[in-house]
Structure formats: structure tokens, C-alpha cells
Design an enzyme around this catalytic site. Structure first.
Site, PDB file in Angstrom:
ATOM      1  N   THR A 138      16.039  -1.524   0.373  1.00  0.00           N
ATOM      2  CA  THR A 138      16.816  -0.822   1.079  1.00  0.00           C
ATOM      3  C   THR A 138      16.446   0.548   1.315  1.00  0.00           C
ATOM      4  OG1 THR A 138      17.589  -0.335  -1.121  1.00  0.00           O
ATOM      5  CG2 THR A 138      19.159  -1.598   0.075  1.00  0.00           C
TER       6      THR A 138
ATOM      7  N   SER B 203       4.188  -1.790  -8.637  1.00  0.00           N
ATOM      8  CA  SER B 203       3.673  -0.475  -8.038  1.00  0.00           C
ATOM      9  C   SER B 203       2.385   0.126  -8.496  1.00  0.00           C
ATOM     10  CB  SER B 203       4.753   0.346  -7.770  1.00  0.00           C
ATOM     11  OG  SER B 203       5.737   0.138  -7.240  1.00  0.00           O
TER      12      SER B 203
ATOM     13  N   SER C  34       0.016   0.360  -6.688  1.00  0.00           N
ATOM     14  CA  SER C  34      -0.594   1.138  -5.459  1.00  0.00           C
ATOM     15  C   SER C  34      -0.039   2.489  -5.355  1.00  0.00           C
ATOM     16  CB  SER C  34      -0.244   0.307  -4.201  1.00  0.00           C
ATOM     17  OG  SER C  34      -0.212  -1.075  -4.122  1.00  0.00           O
TER      18      SER C  34
ATOM     19  N   GLU D 154      -0.616   4.474   2.640  1.00  0.00           N
ATOM     20  CA  GLU D 154      -0.005   3.236   2.489  1.00  0.00           C
ATOM     21  C   GLU D 154       0.095   2.546   3.765  1.00  0.00           C
ATOM     22  OE1 GLU D 154       1.016   2.052  -1.246  1.00  0.00           O
ATOM     23  OE2 GLU D 154       1.539  -0.089  -0.408  1.00  0.00           O
TER      24      GLU D 154
ATOM     25  N   ASP E 251       8.842   3.604  -4.529  1.00  0.00           N
ATOM     26  CA  ASP E 251       7.697   3.440  -5.192  1.00  0.00           C
ATOM     27  C   ASP E 251       6.925   4.863  -5.570  1.00  0.00           C
ATOM     28  OD1 ASP E 251       8.378   0.827  -4.877  1.00  0.00           O
ATOM     29  OD2 ASP E 251       6.645   0.335  -3.749  1.00  0.00           O
TER      30      ASP E 251
HETATM   31  C1  GLA Z   1       7.716  -2.472  -2.083  1.00  0.00           C
HETATM   32  C2  GLA Z   1       7.868  -1.137  -1.095  1.00  0.00           C
HETATM   33  C3  GLA Z   1       8.937  -0.440  -1.485  1.00  0.00           C
HETATM   34  C4  GLA Z   1      10.294  -1.335  -1.235  1.00  0.00           C
HETATM   35  C5  GLA Z   1      10.222  -2.500  -2.192  1.00  0.00           C
HETATM   36  C6  GLA Z   1      11.344  -3.195  -1.834  1.00  0.00           C
HETATM   37  O1  GLA Z   1       7.697  -2.172  -3.297  1.00  0.00           O
HETATM   38  O2  GLA Z   1       6.616  -0.595  -1.709  1.00  0.00           O
HETATM   39  O3  GLA Z   1       8.909   0.619  -0.446  1.00  0.00           O
HETATM   40  O4  GLA Z   1      10.460  -1.516   0.077  1.00  0.00           O
HETATM   41  O5  GLA Z   1       8.964  -3.286  -1.916  1.00  0.00           O
HETATM   42  O6  GLA Z   1      12.504  -2.786  -2.461  1.00  0.00           O
END
Ligand code: GLA
Length: 385
Positions: A37, A127, A129, A161, A173
Site C-alpha cells: 500500500t 528490510s 536493505s 534503492e 521500510d
Molecule cells: C518491500 C518494499 C516496501 C513495501 C513492501 C510491501 O518491503 O521495500 O516499500 O512496498 O515491500 O508492502
């Protein structure tokens, strides 16, 4: 757990660069609900965790900079004037990308050395990254007094990114990693970039993560494809982002889009509502409703948005007839990584051993189980400038 990580980074930095580093901690994140979202300007509900990246960083007195990935035992020397993305999938793109975005904003950056290590399992959807990008931008901002606000820093990480790593990610993230608050999850409005913290105290329940230990290769392009499908539908609807659409709006253009893309947009509209409803459920201490929303989120990710995989679906299915688990769903971008489970504390030990066995029997590989603490965002560990 992070004490050992901090010591390891400090020691490796000193051995490699013969000087004391400034140390930064930048956490990974979980997400309660609100998946895919964020790039639709919608709501997400993440929290920073106690696993993350520690970066040691210091000015270099040579005319080049060096980045050292301690766990990979790889170091790369680079100059700002010849900076370009390395091959896809290379770790240095996170560092190069952040440097490039800082320079693009007209800031004067001196050469530096950085060494980092982390304890976020790779490809787990927690996350790593964003944690790495944030540690680099935060460290450089401090070291060279660049004067960026935290909000500016997360956009630098996000653009790194997009432009160097090649994933057109949203802002969840980087936001969660930078702005996390101990014991809180953050209901973030990804349009205004304003968050409301919710103290998370689930009494007899806990959040448990189960890692499939699967990372599907197609995830980056599949992610970008979904983002452009959402953008195309927004364009058709003449709105800025799917955040602005209702199910009725979408029904009006149903004949102009494929069934697949219709379902994807419908998922986003519904998931956005679920994220808001989840905050009400937490306010009302209504964990049953929260759990039902979490299950509904997985169902949408699996059947409408189609970003799950058989290993994630299996882990979620295994919880469904367990009355001590209120909700479970895949977490993050998808195609592998973790499920997040709302589980009764006393059930954790039994469930962990039964799910581990069932997973092994089914896929002939191990899953990994983590309990995480909700923690503060990116911060300095020492101020050794
Ligand atoms: C990854 C992306 C986020 C988000 C999620 C899904 O983690 O980096 O920005 O879009 O997927 O919610």
C-alpha cells in the site's frame, strides 16, 4: 545480541582502517498489516526491530573511499567522480546509491571508509536493505554535518534503492527503520509521511516471525510490475494514487482493465482499509478482529495481488485450525521471506516445534523462527567523529 555485533564491527573497522569509527545502528522492520500500500500513497503499520545493521564509518585522508562488507569479506574502493551502479544484486549498490543521491543534492562530501555487518537474516522480508541504506546516509550526515533531516534521509535511501538497486520501493521500510519507537508500531500515512505511534502490548499474545528461508529471484521485477500496474489503473481513474479510489470507482472501469489487474487494484483498496481498521482494533484491545484482518491480508496477497509462494501459504495454512493463533500472513514484498503470526505466548514453544517439523516434512528444508522486540530507529552508538 547487538553488543557482539557492535564489537565485531568496531574491531573489523580498526583492523582494516587503523582508526576508530563512529558507529551507527540501523534496524530492520516488521509490518503488522498494510502490504504493497505504501507506493499507492496508502497506510502501512510497521515497527523497527532489535535486529539490524551496525556501520562503522570515518573520514578517509586519501582521495578514495572504501566500503567493507564484513560478513562477505569484500571491500571495494571507489571515487565519487566515477560512481555508477555495479551489477544487479551487488551489495555495494546500497552504499554507492546513497552517496550518489547525497551528491545529487549538491552536498559536499569528503572521502570516507565504512565497514558494516548485520544480524537481519538476508531475504527474510525484514528490510536489511533499508537498514543498510539508512546507516550509510545517517552516518555520512553526522560525519560531514550535511544538515539533512530524518525525512530527507529516508528519501535519499529510497532513491538509492530506485536508482542503484533497481527496486521501485515505497517508503515504508526506510521510514520504519529511521523513525522506529521502542514498543511501538507506527501507523504511517504514506502520502503525508506522518505516523501515529501505537504502543503494542498484546498482553498474553506475541508477534512471532517464521522465515521460509526462500527468496525467489523474480521478486524485484515482479515488484516493479505490480507498482506499474497500480500506477496505470490510477491513471485510468484520473487519480494520483489508488489511495484515492473506492471499490465503486474501480468497478466503473472494470471493463477497461484485465481481470488480473482489477484484482490487484481491488486488493490495494481493501488492504488500505484493513490497515486503518487494524489501528482501531488495537485501540479497542480487540485482538480477534486484528487477527482476522491479518488473515484477510494474506488471502489478498496470495489470491489477488499474487505475491505469495507455496512455502508462505503452507506456513499460514498450518496456523488456521490453531485456536491459539489469531492471525498469520506473509510479510513484506513477498515471494519468500517471513510470515508474521499473532500467537498466544504459552503456545509459542509447542507451535514452533510442530511447525518446524511440518515444514521440514513438506519442503525438505528448515524454517527459522524469531521473536523480535519493537525498537528505536536509526541512531548513533558512539559519536566518534
Ligand atoms: C518491500 C518494499 C516496501 C513495501 C513492501 C510491501 O518491503 O521495500 O516499500 O512496498 O515491500 O508492502
Amino acid at each position: 545480541m547487538n553488543k557482539a555485533l557492535i564489537q565485531k564491527v568496531e574491531k573489523s573497522f580498526i583492523e582494516k582502517f587503523n582508526t576508530n569509527p563512529m558507529l551507527v545502528f540501523s534496524p530492520g522492520r516488521i509490518n503488522l498489516i498494510g502490504e504493497h500500500t505504501d507506493y499507492n500513497d496508502g497506510f502501512v503499520f510497521p515497527a523497527a526491530i532489535d535486529l539490524g545493521i551496525v556501520a562503522g564509518i570515518q573520514k578517509s585522508d586519501t582521495n578514495t573511499s572504501t566500503a567493507f562488507a564484513i560478513d562477505k569479506k569484500e571491500a571495494i574502493e571507489f571515487s565519487f567522480d566515477t560512481l555508477k551502479p555495479s551489477s544487479e544484486g551487488n551489495w555495494e549498490n546500497y552504499v554507492f546509491g546513497v552517496v550518489a543521491e547525497i551528491l545529487n543534492r549538491g552536498k559536499v562530501l569528503g572521502n570516507f571508509n565504512i565497514a558494516f555487518s548485520g544480524n537481519i537474516p538476508g531475504g527474510s522480508g525484514m528490510s536489511s536493505s533499508a537498514a543498510l541504506e539508512n546507516s550509510v546516509v545517517y552516518g555520512l550526515n553526522e560525519l560531514f554535518n550535511l544538515g539533512f533531516t530524518k525525512e530527507e534521509m529516508i528519501f535519499i535511501s529510497q532513491k538509492a534503492e530506485h536508482n542503484y538497486v533497481g527496486v521501485k520501493c515505497g517508503i515504508m521500510d526506510q521510514y520504519a527503520s529511521m523513525f522506529g519507537i521502542e514498543n511501538n508500531a507506527l501507523l504511517l500515512d504514506c502520502r503525508t509521511i506522518k505516523a501515529t505511534p501505537y504502543k503494542i502490548d498484546f498482553k498474553g499474545y506475541e508477534l512471532l516471525l517464521i522465515n521460509t528461508n526462500v527468496k525467489h529471484k523474480l521478486s524485484d521485477s515482479a515488484y516493479n510490475d505490480r507498482r506499474s500496474a497500480c500506477e496505470n489503473i490510477s491513471e485510468l481513474l484520473k487519480i494520483k494514487a489508488l489511495r484515492d479510489a473506492t471499490e465503486d470507482d474501480l468497478a466503473n472501469i472494470k471493463d477497461s482493465v484485465s481481470e488480473e489487474n482489477y484484482q490487484k487494484a481491488l486488493y490495494v483498496i481493501q488492504e488500505n482499509k484493513r490497515a486503518e481498521k487494524a489501528s482501531e482494533a488495537i485501540t479497542n484491545d480487540d485482538l480477534k478482529s486484528l487477527g482476522a484482518l491479518i488473515y484477510a491480508s494474506h488471502d489478498g496477497l496470495q489470491n489477488q495481488y499474487k505475491v505469495s509462494c507455496k512455502e508462505l501459504d503452507f506456513l499460514v495454512d498450518q496456523t488456521k485450525d490453531n485456536p491459539n493463533i489469531l492471525g498469520a500472513r506473509m510479510m513484506g514484498g513477498g515471494f519468500g521471506g517471513c510470515t508474521i503470526n499473532l500467537i498466544k505466548k504459552e503456545e509459542i514453544a509447542d507451535f514452533s516445534s510442530s511447525i518446524s517439523e511440518a515444514y521440514k516434512n513438506q519442503f525438505n528444508m528448515d524454517c527459522s523462527i524469531y521473536s523480535v522486540q519493537l525498537s528505536d530507529g536509526t541512531h548513533l552508538i558512539n559519536d566518534n567523529k
